[in-house]
Design an enzyme around this catalytic site. Structure first.
Site, PDB file in Angstrom:
ATOM      1  N   PRO A 182       0.758  -1.251   0.000  1.00 51.37           N
ATOM      2  CA  PRO A 182       0.000   0.000   0.000  1.00 51.37           C
ATOM      3  C   PRO A 182       0.779   1.286   0.000  1.00 51.37           C
ATOM      4  O   PRO A 182       1.074   1.836   1.034  1.00 51.37           O
ATOM      5  CB  PRO A 182      -0.859  -0.097   1.267  1.00 51.37           C
ATOM      6  CG  PRO A 182      -0.394  -1.309   1.972  1.00 51.37           C
ATOM      7  CD  PRO A 182       0.783  -1.839   1.266  1.00 51.37           C
ATOM      8  N   GLU A 183       1.041   1.792  -1.154  1.00 50.74           N
ATOM      9  CA  GLU A 183       1.544   3.155  -1.280  1.00 50.74           C
ATOM     10  C   GLU A 183       0.533   3.776  -2.230  1.00 50.74           C
ATOM     11  O   GLU A 183      -0.404   3.095  -2.657  1.00 50.74           O
ATOM     12  CB  GLU A 183       2.985   3.156  -1.834  1.00 50.74           C
ATOM     13  CG  GLU A 183       3.968   2.634  -0.789  1.00 50.74           C
ATOM     14  CD  GLU A 183       5.443   2.727  -1.162  1.00 50.74           C
ATOM     15  OE1 GLU A 183       5.808   3.601  -1.960  1.00 50.74           O
ATOM     16  OE2 GLU A 183       6.221   1.939  -0.616  1.00 50.74           O
ATOM     17  N   LYS A 231      -2.496   8.319   0.028  1.00 50.33           N
ATOM     18  CA  LYS A 231      -2.559   7.007   0.667  1.00 50.33           C
ATOM     19  C   LYS A 231      -3.875   6.754   1.387  1.00 50.33           C
ATOM     20  O   LYS A 231      -3.904   6.073   2.410  1.00 50.33           O
ATOM     21  CB  LYS A 231      -1.375   6.835   1.629  1.00 50.33           C
ATOM     22  CG  LYS A 231      -0.275   5.931   1.056  1.00 50.33           C
ATOM     23  CD  LYS A 231       0.849   5.711   2.052  1.00 50.33           C
ATOM     24  CE  LYS A 231       2.081   6.510   1.732  1.00 50.33           C
ATOM     25  NZ  LYS A 231       3.209   6.211   2.631  1.00 50.33           N
TER      26      LYS A 231
END
Length: 440
Positions: free
Chosen positions: A2-3, A54
């Site tokens: 998760p970026e 994000k």
DNA sequence: CGTCCACGTCTAC
DNA sequence: TAGACCTGGACGG
């Protein structure tokens, strides 16, 4: 994964999977998860997603049956749309499965009104992720580096006096107030592209950019639909790369890379620096590993160096020979006072001469071990045993190396199977990247 | 079996 | 600037 790019791909995934579907009932939260309940319940509603840096917002909108207003207003029926904001932590992502296939770590679930119902799950193994009902984009997070480029750039360049820029550029790049969407692998890839030493003061790097770009235009989006060689772009600066590099990853996704499907190998094949064999790495002041090539720059955390370049060879799909004896490689890199100005700096990897002085400083770990274990209860009776970590031998197609990757990516641009396959991606580390600069 | 490591925040001395 | 918060895979003994 998760970026920024993964969060955006997650929103695209949700919109694609949920298009035309009607969801029903309450939103369910797993018992173990400490995030708040999502007090939304509706006979019929639709789900739409959007991302910013994000974060991802899911908008749950009550669906009104056109024509006759047949919908009976139940007891506690939600009448208005609700936004739920998600942050993914280290392991969050969305998955859409059949009711019988709900993953072990599905912590928030949305059910369709279909006959065998299906489920949109927020899966998060480590539970560092969070959500908030009736939430909004988190205050203090800056503009999205991918989709609010102009304001992102403005926000950085007009606030260079902020002490946030007193830090090494590699650390400032993780400050979401200015670089919303950039994470650990992106900062490495971005700095690598410009060969900017990670521990140079951020302001120093950015001030230069400000001057150079006073009158210049932004980088044109490479909108290459056919891989033309057009690319007549002036040298990109750091801020433009904070925009284009993440978009490259989004493009990988449009061509098949799906974070939720563990196609991490595609992303790894794309990476030129992060976790790549042959690159250097150090722990920054926050204990996060920064990967880079060449000179680390002057603001290296004193005392502790850190290195450790290990690479695993893909276990499966071997050549049976056991000569792959070299399993792990660990080399120490002595950071010899880079303050020497430019002196020599041969780049080309330090020669690991003498060991780092003393510095037995126990590096900060991820924490201590607390002997407690609620262990995710398998909400719902789960029958399926473990999928066994065995990876199906694969038909050698998974070579992924050099340009072969390009083909793989292009080839699989078609459908995206709604069913979540259970095959896990095999961990693998490129043995040697011998193919640099194959820019498009 | 134990240690180290992981794509990220949070908040408490 | 340290922990805290978590699970699990790779690796070492």
């Amino acid at each position: 994964m998760p970026e920024g790019p993964e969060l955006h791909l997650a929103s695209l995934f949700v919109n694609r999977m949920c298009e035309g579907l009607v969801f029903t009932g309450a939103v369910e939260k797993s018992e173990v998860n400490k995030n708040p309940e999502v007090p939304f319940c509706c006979d019929a509603y639709v789900i739409k997603a959007q991302s910013r840096g994000k974060e991802v917002i899911l908008t749950l909108t009550p669906f009104k049956n056109d024509g006759d207003s047949k919908r009976k207003v139940g007891k506690h029926q939600s009448q208005h749309p609700m936004d739920v904001v998600f942050r993914f932590g280290m392991s969050g992502f969305f998955r859409f499965t059949s009711d019988d296939d709900i993953p072990k770590h599905a912590h928030l679930r949305f059910y369709t009104n279909e006959s065998p119902r299906r489920v949109l799950s927020f899966e998060d193994t480590r539970r560092f992720g969070s959500w908030q009902a009736n939430g909004t984009w988190q205050k203090d997070r800056g503009p999205c580096v991918m989709f609010e480029y102009e304001s992102f750039r403005e926000n950085v360049l007009s606030n260079l006096s902020d002490k946030a820029f007193d830090k090494p550029i590699c650390e400032t790049l993780l400050n979401q107030k200015y670089f919303n969407g950039i994470g650990n692998y992106l900062r490495a890839e971005i700095l690598f592209r410009l060969q900017i030493p990670p521990f140079v003061k951020a302001r120093t790097v950015l001030e230069g950019i400000e001057l150079k770009n006073e009158n210049k235009k932004e980088i044109k989006k490479t909108t290459d639909t056919a891989g033309k060689k057009g690319v007549t772009v002036e040298t990109p600066d750091l801020l433009s790369l904070c925009h284009t590099v993440p978009l490259e990853v989004v493009k990988l996704g449009e061509n098949g890379y799906t974070p939720a499907k563990a196609e991490y190998s595609v992303l790894q094949a794309w990476m030129q620096c992060y976790s790549v064999d042959g690159m250097n790495s150090l722990s920054d002041h926050n204990g996060r590993t920064i990967w880079f090539k060449g000179d680390p720059g002057p603001m290296v955390p004193k005392g502790a160096k850190s290195r450790k370049i290990k690479w695993k060879i893909q276990k499966d799909h071997d050549y049976t020979d056991s000569k792959k004896a070299k399993k792990t490689h660990t080399e120490s890199i002595a950071i010899e006072k880079p303050a020497k100005k430019k002196d020599n700096i041969k780049v080309k990897k330090e020669s690991a001469t003498s060991k780092a002085q003393g510095g037995s400083k126990r590096q900060k770990k991820d924490t201590k071990r607390v002997k407690t274990e609620p262990a995710d209860e398998n909400t719902k009776s789960k029958k399926q045993g473990k999928r066994s970590s065995k990876v199906p031998p694969r038909t050698g197609t998974n070579k992924i190396k050099g340009q072969h990757v390009e083909e793989v990516i292009k080839t699989k641009r078609n459908s995206v199977t709604s069913k979540e396959s259970a095959t896990k991606a095999k961990p693998q580390r490129r043995s040697s990247g011998t193919r640099r600069g194959r820019s498009r």
